[in-house]
Design a protein around this motif. Structure first.
Motif, PDB file in Angstrom:
ATOM      1  N   SER A  52     -92.067 110.548 -34.281  1.00  0.00           N
ATOM      2  CA  SER A  52     -92.152 111.624 -35.403  1.00  0.00           C
ATOM      3  C   SER A  52     -93.007 112.924 -34.953  1.00  0.00           C
ATOM      4  O   SER A  52     -92.709 114.035 -35.245  1.00  0.00           O
ATOM      5  CB  SER A  52     -92.606 111.497 -36.981  1.00  0.00           C
ATOM      6  N   LYS A  53     -93.844 112.430 -33.835  1.00  0.00           N
ATOM      7  CA  LYS A  53     -94.768 113.585 -33.015  1.00  0.00           C
ATOM      8  C   LYS A  53     -94.120 114.123 -32.050  1.00  0.00           C
ATOM      9  O   LYS A  53     -94.530 115.020 -31.230  1.00  0.00           O
ATOM     10  CB  LYS A  53     -95.864 112.949 -32.823  1.00  0.00           C
ATOM     11  N   ILE A  54     -93.011 113.565 -31.439  1.00  0.00           N
ATOM     12  CA  ILE A  54     -91.999 114.169 -30.450  1.00  0.00           C
ATOM     13  C   ILE A  54     -91.280 115.415 -30.985  1.00  0.00           C
ATOM     14  O   ILE A  54     -90.605 115.375 -31.781  1.00  0.00           O
ATOM     15  CB  ILE A  54     -91.043 113.154 -29.576  1.00  0.00           C
ATOM     16  N   TRP A  55     -91.410 116.447 -29.847  1.00  0.00           N
ATOM     17  CA  TRP A  55     -90.705 117.787 -30.306  1.00  0.00           C
ATOM     18  C   TRP A  55     -89.955 117.937 -29.003  1.00  0.00           C
ATOM     19  O   TRP A  55     -90.427 118.122 -28.007  1.00  0.00           O
ATOM     20  CB  TRP A  55     -91.602 118.692 -30.845  1.00  0.00           C
ATOM     21  N   PRO A  56     -88.705 118.368 -29.105  1.00  0.00           N
ATOM     22  CA  PRO A  56     -87.887 118.063 -30.187  1.00  0.00           C
ATOM     23  C   PRO A  56     -87.500 116.731 -30.694  1.00  0.00           C
ATOM     24  O   PRO A  56     -87.789 115.909 -29.639  1.00  0.00           O
ATOM     25  CB  PRO A  56     -86.420 118.716 -29.712  1.00  0.00           C
ATOM     26  N   TRP A  57     -87.117 116.605 -31.871  1.00  0.00           N
ATOM     27  CA  TRP A  57     -86.903 115.066 -32.266  1.00  0.00           C
ATOM     28  C   TRP A  57     -86.024 114.367 -31.274  1.00  0.00           C
ATOM     29  O   TRP A  57     -85.086 115.004 -30.842  1.00  0.00           O
ATOM     30  CB  TRP A  57     -86.388 115.221 -33.706  1.00  0.00           C
ATOM     31  N   PRO A  58     -86.408 113.179 -30.990  1.00  0.00           N
ATOM     32  CA  PRO A  58     -85.576 112.322 -30.297  1.00  0.00           C
ATOM     33  C   PRO A  58     -84.225 112.125 -30.520  1.00  0.00           C
ATOM     34  O   PRO A  58     -84.282 111.856 -31.828  1.00  0.00           O
ATOM     35  CB  PRO A  58     -86.531 111.193 -29.705  1.00  0.00           C
ATOM     36  N   LEU A  59     -83.646 111.598 -29.653  1.00  0.00           N
ATOM     37  CA  LEU A  59     -82.005 110.658 -29.836  1.00  0.00           C
ATOM     38  C   LEU A  59     -82.445 109.320 -29.783  1.00  0.00           C
ATOM     39  O   LEU A  59     -82.970 108.959 -28.992  1.00  0.00           O
ATOM     40  CB  LEU A  59     -81.148 110.915 -28.945  1.00  0.00           C
ATOM     41  N   VAL A  60     -82.339 108.783 -31.080  1.00  0.00           N
ATOM     42  CA  VAL A  60     -82.592 107.320 -31.441  1.00  0.00           C
ATOM     43  C   VAL A  60     -81.431 106.447 -31.581  1.00  0.00           C
ATOM     44  O   VAL A  60     -80.658 106.788 -32.265  1.00  0.00           O
ATOM     45  CB  VAL A  60     -83.631 107.043 -32.258  1.00  0.00           C
ATOM     46  N   THR A  61     -81.483 105.301 -31.147  1.00  0.00           N
ATOM     47  CA  THR A  61     -80.605 104.167 -31.679  1.00  0.00           C
ATOM     48  C   THR A  61     -81.283 103.162 -32.634  1.00  0.00           C
ATOM     49  O   THR A  61     -82.346 102.560 -32.314  1.00  0.00           O
ATOM     50  CB  THR A  61     -80.022 103.237 -30.377  1.00  0.00           C
ATOM     51  N   VAL A  62     -80.808 102.912 -33.820  1.00  0.00           N
ATOM     52  CA  VAL A  62     -81.566 102.156 -34.804  1.00  0.00           C
ATOM     53  C   VAL A  62     -80.609 100.990 -35.046  1.00  0.00           C
ATOM     54  O   VAL A  62     -79.534 101.037 -35.119  1.00  0.00           O
ATOM     55  CB  VAL A  62     -81.936 102.695 -36.006  1.00  0.00           C
ATOM     56  N   THR A  63     -81.340  99.747 -35.092  1.00  0.00           N
ATOM     57  CA  THR A  63     -80.607  98.596 -35.430  1.00  0.00           C
ATOM     58  C   THR A  63     -81.286  98.425 -37.183  1.00  0.00           C
ATOM     59  O   THR A  63     -82.316  98.270 -37.279  1.00  0.00           O
ATOM     60  CB  THR A  63     -80.692  97.477 -34.731  1.00  0.00           C
ATOM     61  N   TYR A  64     -80.082  98.150 -37.973  1.00  0.00           N
ATOM     62  CA  TYR A  64     -80.692  98.150 -39.315  1.00  0.00           C
ATOM     63  C   TYR A  64     -79.453  97.558 -40.207  1.00  0.00           C
ATOM     64  O   TYR A  64     -78.283  97.273 -39.920  1.00  0.00           O
ATOM     65  CB  TYR A  64     -80.529  99.801 -39.977  1.00  0.00           C
ATOM     66  N   PHE A  65     -80.161  96.818 -41.139  1.00  0.00           N
ATOM     67  CA  PHE A  65     -79.336  95.900 -42.206  1.00  0.00           C
ATOM     68  C   PHE A  65     -78.624  96.999 -43.014  1.00  0.00           C
ATOM     69  O   PHE A  65     -79.051  97.707 -43.815  1.00  0.00           O
ATOM     70  CB  PHE A  65     -80.229  95.174 -42.916  1.00  0.00           C
ATOM     71  N   ASN A  66     -77.265  96.759 -43.153  1.00  0.00           N
ATOM     72  CA  ASN A  66     -76.407  97.735 -44.069  1.00  0.00           C
ATOM     73  C   ASN A  66     -76.324  96.853 -45.412  1.00  0.00           C
ATOM     74  O   ASN A  66     -75.437  95.791 -45.401  1.00  0.00           O
ATOM     75  CB  ASN A  66     -75.263  97.979 -43.524  1.00  0.00           C
ATOM     76  N   GLY A  67     -76.925  97.153 -46.502  1.00  0.00           N
ATOM     77  CA  GLY A  67     -76.912  96.350 -47.758  1.00  0.00           C
ATOM     78  C   GLY A  67     -75.502  96.485 -48.340  1.00  0.00           C
ATOM     79  O   GLY A  67     -75.223  95.499 -49.270  1.00  0.00           O
ATOM     80  N   GLN A  68     -74.636  97.524 -48.002  1.00  0.00           N
ATOM     81  CA  GLN A  68     -73.239  97.521 -48.716  1.00  0.00           C
ATOM     82  C   GLN A  68     -72.274  96.535 -48.129  1.00  0.00           C
ATOM     83  O   GLN A  68     -71.421  95.974 -48.884  1.00  0.00           O
ATOM     84  CB  GLN A  68     -72.771  98.860 -48.175  1.00  0.00           C
ATOM     85  N   ASN A  69     -72.334  96.249 -46.856  1.00  0.00           N
ATOM     86  CA  ASN A  69     -71.721  95.191 -46.280  1.00  0.00           C
ATOM     87  C   ASN A  69     -72.191  93.688 -45.966  1.00  0.00           C
ATOM     88  O   ASN A  69     -71.604  92.826 -45.644  1.00  0.00           O
ATOM     89  CB  ASN A  69     -70.723  95.731 -45.120  1.00  0.00           C
ATOM     90  N   GLY A  70     -73.617  93.756 -45.858  1.00  0.00           N
ATOM     91  CA  GLY A  70     -74.277  92.518 -45.678  1.00  0.00           C
ATOM     92  C   GLY A  70     -74.380  92.281 -43.987  1.00  0.00           C
ATOM     93  O   GLY A  70     -74.829  91.197 -43.732  1.00  0.00           O
TER      94      GLY A  70
END
Length: 145
Positions: A87-105
Motif C-alpha cells: 500500500s506504500k508503493i506509488w503508483p499502486w502495483p499490479l498484483v496477482t491474488v489467490t483468494y477464496f471465492n465464497g460464491q462458488n466455493g
C-alpha cells in the motif's frame, strides 16, 4: 423428590383458589370483531415459520466453504504486513491474488492494479472496481511487467 418438595409443588401448581372470582364468568365474545377462523389460529403459534429453509441454506454454505483453507494467525499477520508494504508503493502495483471465492466455493486468481486497501471493511480494491476480502486471501504477489 422428597415429600416436602412434592407438597410445595402440588400446592403451587394445583391451587386454583386465587381464581375463584373468575371461574364461573362466561367467556367474552366480542360484538365488534368476528372470531378468528380456526385455520388462522395456528399461525400465531408458529413464529419460526420464517426460518423454513434456513437449515438448507446453512448446509449449502457449509458445503461451499469446506474447500477453504483458513490461515493461521501468523500467516494472516505475514499477509497483513505484505499488504501494508504494497500500500506504500506509488503508483499502486499490479498484483496477482489467490483468494477464496465464497460464491462458488473454490480458489481463484485475479490480477489487477491495486488502488486502495480498505482496512475498515477488510478489503483490497482494484482499478476495475472489483474487491477481495482480506480474510479470503491465500497469496498476494506483485506482478512483474
Amino acid at each position: 423428590m422428597d415429600k416436602k418438595q412434592w407438597e410445595a409443588e402440588k400446592k403451587q401448581f394445583n391451587d386454583t383458589s386465587r381464581y375463584n372470582d373468575i371461574m364461573d364468568v362466561p367467556r367474552h365474545v366480542s360484538k365488534a370483531h368476528l372470531p378468528m377462523p380456526q385455520i388462522d389460529r395456528a399461525g400465531q403459534f408458529a413464529p419460526f415459520a420464517a426460518l423454513t429453509g434456513y437449515k438448507e441454506l446453512l448446509d449449502q454454505t457449509a458445503k461451499r466453504y469446506r474447500n477453504k483453507d483458513y490461515l493461521s494467525h501468523s500467516q494472516l499477520l505475514t499477509l497483513t504486513k505484505q499488504i501494508k508494504k504494497l500500500s506504500k508503493i506509488w503508483p499502486w502495483p499490479l498484483v496477482t491474488v489467490t483468494y477464496f471465492n465464497g460464491q462458488n466455493g473454490y480458489y481463484e486468481q485475479y490480477t489487477g492494479q491495486l488502488v486502495n486497501v480498505d482496512w475498515q471493511r477488510q478489503r483490497l480494491r482494484f482499478r476495475d472496481g472489483s474487491s477481495v476480502v482480506i480474510r479470503n486471501l491465500k497469496r498476494i504477489a506483485v506482478k512483474n511487467g
